[in-house]
Design a protein around this motif. Sequence first.
Motif, PDB file in Angstrom:
ATOM      1  N   ILE A 182      41.183  29.709  40.209  1.00 50.75           N
ATOM      2  CA  ILE A 182      40.424  30.746  39.488  1.00 50.75           C
ATOM      3  C   ILE A 182      41.321  31.956  39.272  1.00 50.75           C
ATOM      4  CG2 ILE A 182      38.444  32.307  39.677  1.00 50.75           C
ATOM      5  CD1 ILE A 182      37.139  30.036  41.440  1.00 50.75           C
ATOM      6  N   ASN A 183      41.375  32.419  38.032  1.00 52.77           N
ATOM      7  CA  ASN A 183      42.228  33.560  37.712  1.00 52.77           C
ATOM      8  C   ASN A 183      41.482  34.889  37.811  1.00 52.77           C
ATOM      9  OD1 ASN A 183      44.749  34.748  36.433  1.00 52.77           O
ATOM     10  ND2 ASN A 183      43.165  35.493  35.044  1.00 52.77           N
ATOM     11  N   GLU A 184      42.070  35.814  38.545  1.00 48.64           N
ATOM     12  CA  GLU A 184      41.574  37.188  38.644  1.00 48.64           C
ATOM     13  C   GLU A 184      40.071  37.246  38.889  1.00 48.64           C
ATOM     14  OE1 GLU A 184      43.147  39.880  35.691  1.00 48.64           O
ATOM     15  OE2 GLU A 184      45.115  39.789  36.626  1.00 48.64           O
ATOM     16  N   ALA A 185      39.709  36.754  40.071  1.00 47.90           N
ATOM     17  CA  ALA A 185      38.302  36.760  40.476  1.00 47.90           C
ATOM     18  C   ALA A 185      37.691  38.148  40.313  1.00 47.90           C
ATOM     19  CB  ALA A 185      38.219  36.324  41.938  1.00 47.90           C
ATOM     20  N   GLN A 186      38.486  39.172  40.583  1.00 47.92           N
ATOM     21  CA  GLN A 186      37.978  40.533  40.540  1.00 47.92           C
ATOM     22  C   GLN A 186      37.642  40.962  39.106  1.00 47.92           C
ATOM     23  OE1 GLN A 186      40.117  39.331  42.609  1.00 47.92           O
ATOM     24  NE2 GLN A 186      39.966  40.311  44.588  1.00 47.92           N
ATOM     25  N   CYS A 187      38.422  40.509  38.136  1.00 45.93           N
ATOM     26  CA  CYS A 187      38.113  40.878  36.744  1.00 45.93           C
ATOM     27  C   CYS A 187      36.882  40.117  36.260  1.00 45.93           C
ATOM     28  CB  CYS A 187      39.306  40.601  35.836  1.00 45.93           C
ATOM     29  SG  CYS A 187      40.600  41.822  36.070  1.00 45.93           S
ATOM     30  N   ILE A 188      36.801  38.834  36.653  1.00 44.73           N
ATOM     31  CA  ILE A 188      35.612  38.045  36.282  1.00 44.73           C
ATOM     32  C   ILE A 188      34.373  38.804  36.741  1.00 44.73           C
ATOM     33  CG2 ILE A 188      34.304  35.933  36.789  1.00 44.73           C
ATOM     34  CD1 ILE A 188      37.072  34.604  37.396  1.00 44.73           C
ATOM     35  N   GLU A 232      33.932  42.069  38.446  1.00 43.98           N
ATOM     36  CA  GLU A 232      33.732  43.494  38.172  1.00 43.98           C
ATOM     37  C   GLU A 232      33.602  43.780  36.681  1.00 43.98           C
ATOM     38  OE1 GLU A 232      33.031  45.067  41.495  1.00 43.98           O
ATOM     39  OE2 GLU A 232      33.758  46.562  40.078  1.00 43.98           O
ATOM     40  N   LEU A 233      34.550  43.222  35.914  1.00 41.70           N
ATOM     41  CA  LEU A 233      34.573  43.567  34.487  1.00 41.70           C
ATOM     42  C   LEU A 233      33.572  42.748  33.677  1.00 41.70           C
ATOM     43  CD1 LEU A 233      38.442  43.997  33.978  1.00 41.70           C
ATOM     44  CD2 LEU A 233      36.732  45.719  34.575  1.00 41.70           C
ATOM     45  N   GLY A 234      33.340  41.494  34.104  1.00 43.29           N
ATOM     46  CA  GLY A 234      32.444  40.624  33.344  1.00 43.29           C
ATOM     47  C   GLY A 234      30.984  40.766  33.733  1.00 43.29           C
ATOM     48  N   TYR A 235      30.717  40.867  35.043  1.00 42.59           N
ATOM     49  CA  TYR A 235      29.325  40.890  35.519  1.00 42.59           C
ATOM     50  C   TYR A 235      28.903  42.271  36.028  1.00 42.59           C
ATOM     51  CZ  TYR A 235      29.089  35.742  35.317  1.00 42.59           C
ATOM     52  OH  TYR A 235      29.059  34.434  34.894  1.00 42.59           O
ATOM     53  N   GLY A 236      29.897  43.157  36.270  1.00 35.93           N
ATOM     54  CA  GLY A 236      29.540  44.473  36.811  1.00 35.93           C
ATOM     55  C   GLY A 236      29.553  45.565  35.760  1.00 35.93           C
ATOM     56  N   MET A 237      30.679  45.630  35.006  1.00 32.63           N
ATOM     57  CA  MET A 237      30.810  46.707  34.027  1.00 32.63           C
ATOM     58  C   MET A 237      30.509  46.249  32.604  1.00 32.63           C
ATOM     59  SD  MET A 237      34.243  48.225  35.792  1.00 32.63           S
ATOM     60  CE  MET A 237      34.689  49.309  34.470  1.00 32.63           C
ATOM     61  N   GLY A 238      30.457  44.949  32.410  1.00 34.54           N
ATOM     62  CA  GLY A 238      30.066  44.426  31.098  1.00 34.54           C
ATOM     63  C   GLY A 238      31.123  44.558  30.015  1.00 34.54           C
ATOM     64  N   VAL A 239      32.391  44.784  30.397  1.00 30.87           N
ATOM     65  CA  VAL A 239      33.406  44.947  29.347  1.00 30.87           C
ATOM     66  C   VAL A 239      34.107  43.635  28.991  1.00 30.87           C
ATOM     67  CG1 VAL A 239      33.810  47.395  29.767  1.00 30.87           C
ATOM     68  CG2 VAL A 239      35.166  45.722  31.014  1.00 30.87           C
ATOM     69  N   LEU A 240      33.914  42.620  29.835  1.00 36.35           N
ATOM     70  CA  LEU A 240      34.401  41.278  29.495  1.00 36.35           C
ATOM     71  C   LEU A 240      33.190  40.346  29.500  1.00 36.35           C
ATOM     72  CD1 LEU A 240      37.616  40.965  31.764  1.00 36.35           C
ATOM     73  CD2 LEU A 240      37.500  41.705  29.379  1.00 36.35           C
ATOM     74  N   ALA A 241      33.365  39.140  28.941  1.00 36.37           N
ATOM     75  CA  ALA A 241      32.256  38.182  28.943  1.00 36.37           C
ATOM     76  C   ALA A 241      31.866  37.840  30.391  1.00 36.37           C
ATOM     77  CB  ALA A 241      32.674  36.911  28.198  1.00 36.37           C
ATOM     78  N   PRO A 242      30.587  37.679  30.698  1.00 36.34           N
ATOM     79  CA  PRO A 242      29.449  37.605  29.778  1.00 36.34           C
ATOM     80  C   PRO A 242      28.835  38.972  29.446  1.00 36.34           C
ATOM     81  CG  PRO A 242      28.737  37.057  31.993  1.00 36.34           C
ATOM     82  CD  PRO A 242      30.220  37.290  32.071  1.00 36.34           C
ATOM     83  N   GLU A 262      41.892  48.975  52.203  1.00 32.51           N
ATOM     84  CA  GLU A 262      40.733  49.823  52.496  1.00 32.51           C
ATOM     85  C   GLU A 262      39.735  49.710  51.339  1.00 32.51           C
ATOM     86  OE1 GLU A 262      41.404  54.251  52.523  1.00 32.51           O
ATOM     87  OE2 GLU A 262      41.901  53.640  54.572  1.00 32.51           O
ATOM     88  N   TYR A 263      38.471  49.433  51.653  1.00 36.19           N
ATOM     89  CA  TYR A 263      37.472  49.387  50.585  1.00 36.19           C
ATOM     90  C   TYR A 263      37.154  50.817  50.189  1.00 36.19           C
ATOM     91  CZ  TYR A 263      36.435  44.550  51.943  1.00 36.19           C
ATOM     92  OH  TYR A 263      36.502  43.224  52.211  1.00 36.19           O
ATOM     93  N   GLY A 264      37.354  51.167  48.940  1.00 40.61           N
ATOM     94  CA  GLY A 264      36.957  52.509  48.504  1.00 40.61           C
ATOM     95  C   GLY A 264      35.682  52.384  47.706  1.00 40.61           C
ATOM     96  N   ALA A 265      35.427  53.371  46.860  1.00 36.91           N
ATOM     97  CA  ALA A 265      34.221  53.339  46.041  1.00 36.91           C
ATOM     98  C   ALA A 265      34.287  52.129  45.098  1.00 36.91           C
ATOM     99  CB  ALA A 265      34.122  54.626  45.245  1.00 36.91           C
ATOM    100  N   ARG A 266      35.497  51.799  44.628  1.00 39.85           N
ATOM    101  CA  ARG A 266      35.627  50.635  43.731  1.00 39.85           C
ATOM    102  C   ARG A 266      35.960  49.404  44.573  1.00 39.85           C
ATOM    103  NH1 ARG A 266      39.457  51.141  39.001  1.00 39.85           N
ATOM    104  NH2 ARG A 266      38.078  49.619  38.037  1.00 39.85           N
TER     105      ARG A 266
END
Length: 447
Positions: free
Chosen positions: A164-170, A172-182, A246-250
């Motif tokens: 799986i490529n870039e789990a974090q982009c899938i 955060e960006l796809g399901y969290g921020m909505g800037v990538l699919a879906p 360290e887990y930050g806000a992001r």
Amino acid sequence: MAHFPKDFTWGVACAAYQCEGAWDADGKGPSIWDDFCHEQGEAHVKHGDTGDVACDSYHRFREDVALMKAHNIKAYRFSVSWPRVIPDGDGEVNETGLAFYDELVDALIENGIEPMPTLYHWDLPSALQLKGGWQNRQIAEWFARYADIVARRFGDRVKRYMTINEAQCITELGYGMGVLAPGLKLPQTEIARIYHNIALAHSAAQRAIKAVSPDALVGFVPCGKLCFPQCDAPGALDAAYRATFEYGARWGFNFNIVLDSLALRRYDDSAPEPVKRFAATIPEGDWDLMEKPDFIGINVYHGDPVDGDGAPIPHVPGEPLTACKWTITPEVMHYAPLLLHRRYGLPMIISENGLSCNDRVYLDGSVHDADRIDFLHRYLVELSKAIADGAPVMGYLQWSFLDNFEWASGYDERFGIIYVDYQTLKRTPKDSAKWYAKVIETNGAAL
Ligand code: NOJ
């Protein structure tokens, strides 16, 4: 002079949706990226660009492989399009789709290039998204079945996979921020669920591949915050280590959010509240299902400089930037492998590294991309330092061979060492392609 191990793998990388085109050819099913581009158009992708044609590598892969060979490339990390192989994700196999990858794998091997497939580079079959996609725990079964089908077909010729490529982009960006699919914007506990499902899916796929090819190496490609020390103070490296994990806000953009699950079978006490809340609901026995990958693929573009206490170094006015305004921080290539190795003890491959430049064909018919050469040169010198310091890095894959569809930025960002004219689909090797050929020929000694 930079030194690299004798058996170091020099290659390039790309992904199905970004270069193949042929979005509905020969029985391929639709993916969430087809839908995202077709249905949401310009609202989400620059100029309403789509991957419908992209570089048309589906039809021109022989030309691309010949160009790779001409530039001494020794490995090609491509991705298999799940909906090309199984149009609805968990039903019938599309033989024509599998045959395409058969031909690609054979062409690579005939030209002395190692095929290094990634199973999932973001193009989820649409039918699976209708069933909840990565939110649905069943994805582990769907993904494992797909991995089994791919491994059975290519196991005799493929030795290294990435799941799986870039789990974090899938996530955060796809399901969290909505800037990538879906294109969804889900609450944080759902984000935690998706990370867990990704870890389960990787693990199930790794087991499926190993059942068919026990000797194959299976890697996982996370991404996220990578800090590096920008001072020599004693303890600066420890501080960078702490800042990186360290887990930050992001928190969703940390490597540990998914690699801890796979490699350490736990979340640690510092995990953020939504993760802890979700973790309390994880069925008993899930942690035993986690499979430590054989290697980590690291996509290295830029990092965050920190001081001797691990505090971020403030923005420097006029700092060097790429065309898409990412900072240029070669030192991250020295420290990222060291820090990840310290936490997980796993071998690594630099599965991506590169930049977008404002490339164009000059009056003399060539593409002079001095910016790219300087960038890659600096990062590779730093990589040789990581290796000298003991980081077990097996290879380096430049992103990307061809200019291609850069997701929400469409075709505006050019990451390739080969220029693509999207009107004619003509390929023109940039200066960096010739430079990289020399680097490979000398196993890095030319640096
Ligand atoms: C990482 C992604 O894996 C790839 O698809 C993308 O094109 C590059 N970064 C550049 O943004």
